[in-house]
Write an enzyme that holds these catalytic residues in place. Structure first.
Site, PDB file in Angstrom:
ATOM      1  CG  ASP A  15      -1.812   1.252   1.290  1.00  0.00           C
ATOM      2  OD1 ASP A  15      -2.406   1.589   0.246  1.00  0.00           O
ATOM      3  OD2 ASP A  15      -1.902   1.898   2.345  1.00  0.00           O
ATOM      4  CB  SER A  16       0.164   4.804  -0.679  1.00  0.00           C
ATOM      5  OG  SER A  16      -0.910   4.965   0.238  1.00  0.00           O
ATOM      6  CB  CYS A  78      -3.256   0.671  -2.492  1.00  0.00           C
ATOM      7  SG  CYS A  78      -3.225   2.421  -2.893  1.00  0.00           S
ATOM      8  CG  ASN A  79      -9.583   1.129  -3.087  1.00  0.00           C
ATOM      9  OD1 ASN A  79     -10.495   0.437  -3.506  1.00  0.00           O
ATOM     10  ND2 ASN A  79      -9.253   1.154  -1.804  1.00  0.00           N
ATOM     11  CD  GLU A 156       0.664   6.648   5.547  1.00  0.00           C
ATOM     12  OE1 GLU A 156       1.879   6.590   5.786  1.00  0.00           O
ATOM     13  OE2 GLU A 156      -0.043   5.642   5.371  1.00  0.00           O
ATOM     14  CB  CYS A 188      -9.155   5.283   0.439  1.00  0.00           C
ATOM     15  SG  CYS A 188      -7.491   5.550   1.104  1.00  0.00           S
ATOM     16  CG  HIS A 190      -4.719   5.282   4.345  1.00  0.00           C
ATOM     17  ND1 HIS A 190      -4.261   4.757   3.161  1.00  0.00           N
ATOM     18  CD2 HIS A 190      -3.614   5.667   5.047  1.00  0.00           C
ATOM     19  CE1 HIS A 190      -2.928   4.825   3.135  1.00  0.00           C
ATOM     20  NE2 HIS A 190      -2.511   5.364   4.271  1.00  0.00           N
TER      21      HIS A 190
HETATM   22  N1  DGL Z   1      -4.712   3.440   0.710  1.00  0.00           N
HETATM   23  C1  DGL Z   1      -4.889   3.957  -0.557  1.00  0.00           C
HETATM   24  C2  DGL Z   1      -6.113   3.585  -1.306  1.00  0.00           C
HETATM   25  O1  DGL Z   1      -6.701   2.580  -1.022  1.00  0.00           O
HETATM   26  C3  DGL Z   1      -4.042   5.075  -1.092  1.00  0.00           C
HETATM   27  C4  DGL Z   1      -4.191   6.370  -0.449  1.00  0.00           C
HETATM   28  C5  DGL Z   1      -3.177   7.372  -0.938  1.00  0.00           C
HETATM   29  O2  DGL Z   1      -1.991   7.110  -0.793  1.00  0.00           O
HETATM   30  O3  DGL Z   1      -3.598   8.412  -1.446  1.00  0.00           O
HETATM   31  O4  DGL Z   1      -6.521   4.268  -2.203  1.00  0.00           O
END
Ligand code: DGL
Length: 260
Positions: A15-16, A78-79, A156, A188, A190
């Site tokens: 993931d990011s 991560c989407n 984060e 997302c 997160h």
């Molecule tokens: N967790 C992420 C997602 O599912 C990425 C969020 C990001 O880094 O902007 O989209």
């Protein structure tokens, strides 16, 4: 190619940043005997405002790292990264790669009044992948989209309950509530970490949907089909990697329930 990889090799999850831990919770619950190696790209979060090319480069680097650690399959938890990079990743690598996308289909099925909201990153909402998703599953329902700029940064930093995070959640949920959405997609990975606050803001009658459990089910299916499930009877191990600072590692530890 896949058959050459040992079934007791780990599954790589990326993931990011720390958001994919919300998916890893479901993966470990449904696949308790698998080993997992999780890569949080916290040094480069958020992905939501990056170009598709930038995200693809990060995904290649992380996938190479996870494969270098012996991963037998990858989960792009991560989407945003899925929307930007899953196609190029599947062209480049031969191991199974599971991606994820906002749960528009289950939300459309769950909605009683036909009005659903999608909270996601700008990158996800602008992607061709998301447009295709709406084309397929958004017919017959009204789909309201809301980009949650700044929210991933708060999470984060481990700010799950600060006034700034709560104000952003209020700001982003309010238009969906005003339009009458009865079902909201957490698009997302997160966002499940602030689900409690979202539910408080929108009220108990609104259904919140995230994709973690569906991703775990899909991984299980794919590993079973390819005879790649770990047949061990003891609990799997975890390795956590983080490209960020000591501080992001601390946040990762705080969000993960067991010692890292
Ligand atoms: N967790 C992420 C997602 O599912 C990425 C969020 C990001 O880094 O902007 O989209």
């Amino acid at each position: 190619m896949c058959s050459a990889i040992a079934v007791n090799a780990p599954v790589g999850v990326m993931d990011s940043g720390v958001g994919g831990l919300s998916v890893l919770q479901h993966l470990t619950h449904q696949l308790p005997h698998e080993h997992f190696i999780y890569f949080a790209d916290s040094a480069h979060a958020p992905y939501g405002n990056k170009t598709a090319t930038e995200i693809q480069q990060r995904c290649f680097t992380i996938a190479d790292t996870l494969i270098g650690h012996g991963a037998k399959a990858l989960v792009v938890a991560c989407n945003t990264a899925t929307a930007a990079a899953i196609g190029p990743m599947r062209e480049r690598y031969t191991l199974p790669i599971i991606g994820m996308e906002p749960a528009v289909k289950p939300a459309a099925a769950a909605s009683k009044n036909g009005i659903i909201g999608v909270l996601a990153t700008t990158g996800t909402l602008k992607s061709a992948q998301f447009a295709a998703l709406l084309e397929h599953y958004g017919q017959g329902v009204q789909v309201l989209t809301q980009a949650c700029v700044g929210l991933v940064e708060c999470i984060e930093q481990g700010q799950l309950d600060t006034p700034q995070t709560l104000a952003l959640l209020q700001q982003y949920c309010q238009p969906l509530m005003a339009a009458g959405a009865d079902t909201i997609v957490l698009g997302c990975t997160h966002y499940p970490f602030v689900k409690k606050h979202i539910q408080e803001i929108v009220g108990p009658e609104v259904t919140l949907i995230d994709t973690g459990a569906a991703v775990a089910k899909r991984l299980h299916q794919v590993l079973a089909q390819k005879q790649m499930l770990n047949v061990a009877t003891e609990a799997g191990d975890f390795v956590f990697l983080n490209s960020g600072t000591k501080e992001t590692q601390r946040v990762m530890q705080a969000l993960w329930s067991k010692p890292i």
